[in-house]
Write an enzyme that holds these catalytic residues in place. Structure first.
Site, PDB file in Angstrom:
ATOM      1  N   TYR A 146       0.830  -1.221   0.000  1.00  0.00           N
ATOM      2  CA  TYR A 146       0.000   0.000   0.000  1.00  0.00           C
ATOM      3  C   TYR A 146       0.858   1.263   0.000  1.00  0.00           C
ATOM      4  CZ  TYR A 146      -4.128  -2.858   1.033  1.00  0.00           C
ATOM      5  OH  TYR A 146      -5.135  -3.781   0.972  1.00  0.00           O
ATOM      6  N   LYS A 192       3.434 -14.942   2.992  1.00  0.00           N
ATOM      7  CA  LYS A 192       3.425 -15.730   1.747  1.00  0.00           C
ATOM      8  C   LYS A 192       4.887 -15.977   1.410  1.00  0.00           C
ATOM      9  CE  LYS A 192       1.222 -17.491  -1.809  1.00  0.00           C
ATOM     10  NZ  LYS A 192       0.549 -18.790  -1.678  1.00  0.00           N
ATOM     11  N   ASP A 224      -2.937 -18.001   2.140  1.00  0.00           N
ATOM     12  CA  ASP A 224      -4.006 -18.773   1.491  1.00  0.00           C
ATOM     13  C   ASP A 224      -4.522 -19.863   2.422  1.00  0.00           C
ATOM     14  OD1 ASP A 224      -1.407 -19.650   1.167  1.00  0.00           O
ATOM     15  OD2 ASP A 224      -1.668 -20.438  -0.851  1.00  0.00           O
ATOM     16  N   ASP A 248      -5.435  -6.332   6.018  1.00  0.00           N
ATOM     17  CA  ASP A 248      -6.639  -5.652   5.529  1.00  0.00           C
ATOM     18  C   ASP A 248      -7.711  -6.695   5.211  1.00  0.00           C
ATOM     19  OD1 ASP A 248      -8.374  -3.813   4.517  1.00  0.00           O
ATOM     20  OD2 ASP A 248      -7.243  -3.369   2.694  1.00  0.00           O
ATOM     21  N   ASP A 252     -11.052  -8.056   7.671  1.00  0.00           N
ATOM     22  CA  ASP A 252     -12.410  -7.943   7.148  1.00  0.00           C
ATOM     23  C   ASP A 252     -13.123  -9.288   7.185  1.00  0.00           C
ATOM     24  OD1 ASP A 252     -12.428  -5.255   6.762  1.00  0.00           O
ATOM     25  OD2 ASP A 252     -13.051  -5.349   4.662  1.00  0.00           O
TER      26      ASP A 252
END
Ligand code: NAD
Length: 358
Positions: A146, A192, A224, A248, A252
């Site tokens: 980001y 990851k 994942d 993020d 959520d």
């Protein structure tokens, strides 16, 4: 007597209503403990625009700089005018701006899953189980993709870069292990590392830090796999530490488990001052009706007591009062179900009920 200065920024939408309930609760805490909260209101978002023509005016910045903590409501812009261009970036202009202003680098999103509200959770009841639990997502806020370079070298190619440095990861690693140590002594770190170099550094730093916390059961998980595990067996998690992008998404995902946005408080830790706010938005559909759920805002106030003022007992009092309220069947509309023998309360009555249990 200890005194703390709080910048109260209700914003717009339901912000004003739910903040009033959080202030009520803080006044109860003052009565119970030797403490004084100097609460000063300021304007932000839609509430600031008419007077200042600005979402985050200078006066509010001064108030923030002179405070020990920020209790923030929500921002969306005036309900009647949200379609107008100046409101398009209201959320970005105020909440992202204030996070940047305080140098926010770590975000906490606790998702409390109450067995009494499990029928609102989208997961099957046998997966959720019949005991209440909470998952705490800790998200790194200042690095990663980001904050990298975003460009379009040609019309047909796009570039986003991701950078992490050791010091940034070290800071969240220490914070996360400390949080796990204070809770159930389990920490999952998400990355990851099978693909991304930033994730390999993330994993290296977390693994090194784990040596300092022998009591904490530490697990690395690829993102994942993490999202699958969260849906299949959420109870295995207690504290989850994530880089910015994964945090993020994962926060959520966990935010739907409690059944309503009105149940989720949050904290963002800055360089000197921290910001506490509900996870939901300004909910213009229910603004001014006195039906919003104030628990997210009240939980945010409890997080403020715990993390900015070291008032752990008082924060626990608030958490226990909310729990009792839920256990006894008191509900705002978002968590109310017909024919279950529950008592439907307005926003302000819910605030009163929680105060009564403190
Ligand atoms: P929202 O979170 O405001 O509302 C989504 C749904 O959840 C609505 O049905 C709303 O009534 C309900 N809800 C939210 N909080 C509730 C509460 N405390 N009690 C009961 N019900 C509650 O999301 P949205 O509708 O997508 O966005 C509305 C505005 O809020 C937009 O302008 C958006 O940009 C802004 N927003 C602000 C923030 C923030 O201030 N941090 C975060 C997200 C969205």
């Amino acid at each position: 007597m200890k005194t703390y200065k709080i910048a109260l920024l209700p914003g717009d939408g339901i912000g004003e209503e739910v903040c009033m309930e959080a202030v009520k609760v803080l006044r109860c805490i003052e009565e119970k403990y030797e403490v004084e909260f100097k609460i000063t209101g300021g304007l932000i978002g839609g509430a600031a625009w008419p007077e200042y023509g600005n979402h985050f005016p200078e006066e509010t910045k001064i108030l923030v700089n002179n405070s020990d903590a920020i209790l923030f409501g929500s921002v969306g812009g005036p309900v009647d005018a949200q379609f107008e261009p100046q409101w398009k970036d209201c959320e970005k202009n105020s909440i992202l701006a204030i996070r940047k202003f305080i140098g926010a680098s770590i975000n906490l999103r606790p998702a409390p899953i109450f067995k009494e509200l499990s029928h609102f959770c989208p997961l099957r009841s046998d997966i959720i189980g019949n005991e209440s639990f909470e998952i705490l997502v800790i998200r790194e806020l200042s690095g990663g993709i980001y904050f990298g370079e975003h460009s379009r070298p040609t019309a047909d190619t796009a570039l986003d870069t991701s950078t992490y440095d050791r010091a940034t990861i070290q800071k969240i690693a220490q914070f996360s292990f400390q949080a796990a140590q204070n809770r159930k002594k389990t920490l999952h770190s998400i990355d990851k590392a099978n693909v991304l170099e930033t994730s390999r550094l993330w994993r290296e730093v977390f693994e090194a830090e784990s040596k300092n916390w022998p009591e904490v059961k530490f697990h690395n998980l690829y993102v994942d796999n993490a999202v699958q595990q969260l849906v299949k067996w959420p109870r295995q998690f207690d504290v989850i530490a994530c880089p910015n992008l994964f945090g993020d998404i994962i926060s959520d995902l966990t935010s739907v488990f409690p059944g309503s946005l009105g149940m989720l408080g949050s904290a963002s830790f800055g360089n000197k001052i921290h910001l506490y706010e509900p996870s939901g938005g300004s909910a213009p559909d229910i603004q001014g009706l006195n039906v919003a759920n104030p628990i997210a805002q009240i939980y945010s106030a409890a997080l403020m007591l715990r993390h900015s003022f070291e008032m752990h007992e008082a924060a626990n009092d608030i958490d226990s009062a909310v729990l009792k309220t839920i256990q006894l069947g008191f509900r705002t509309g978002d968590i109310y179900m017909e024919n279950k023998g529950e008592t439907k309360l307005s926003c302000s009555d819910m605030g009163d009920k929680i105060c009564a249990f403190i």
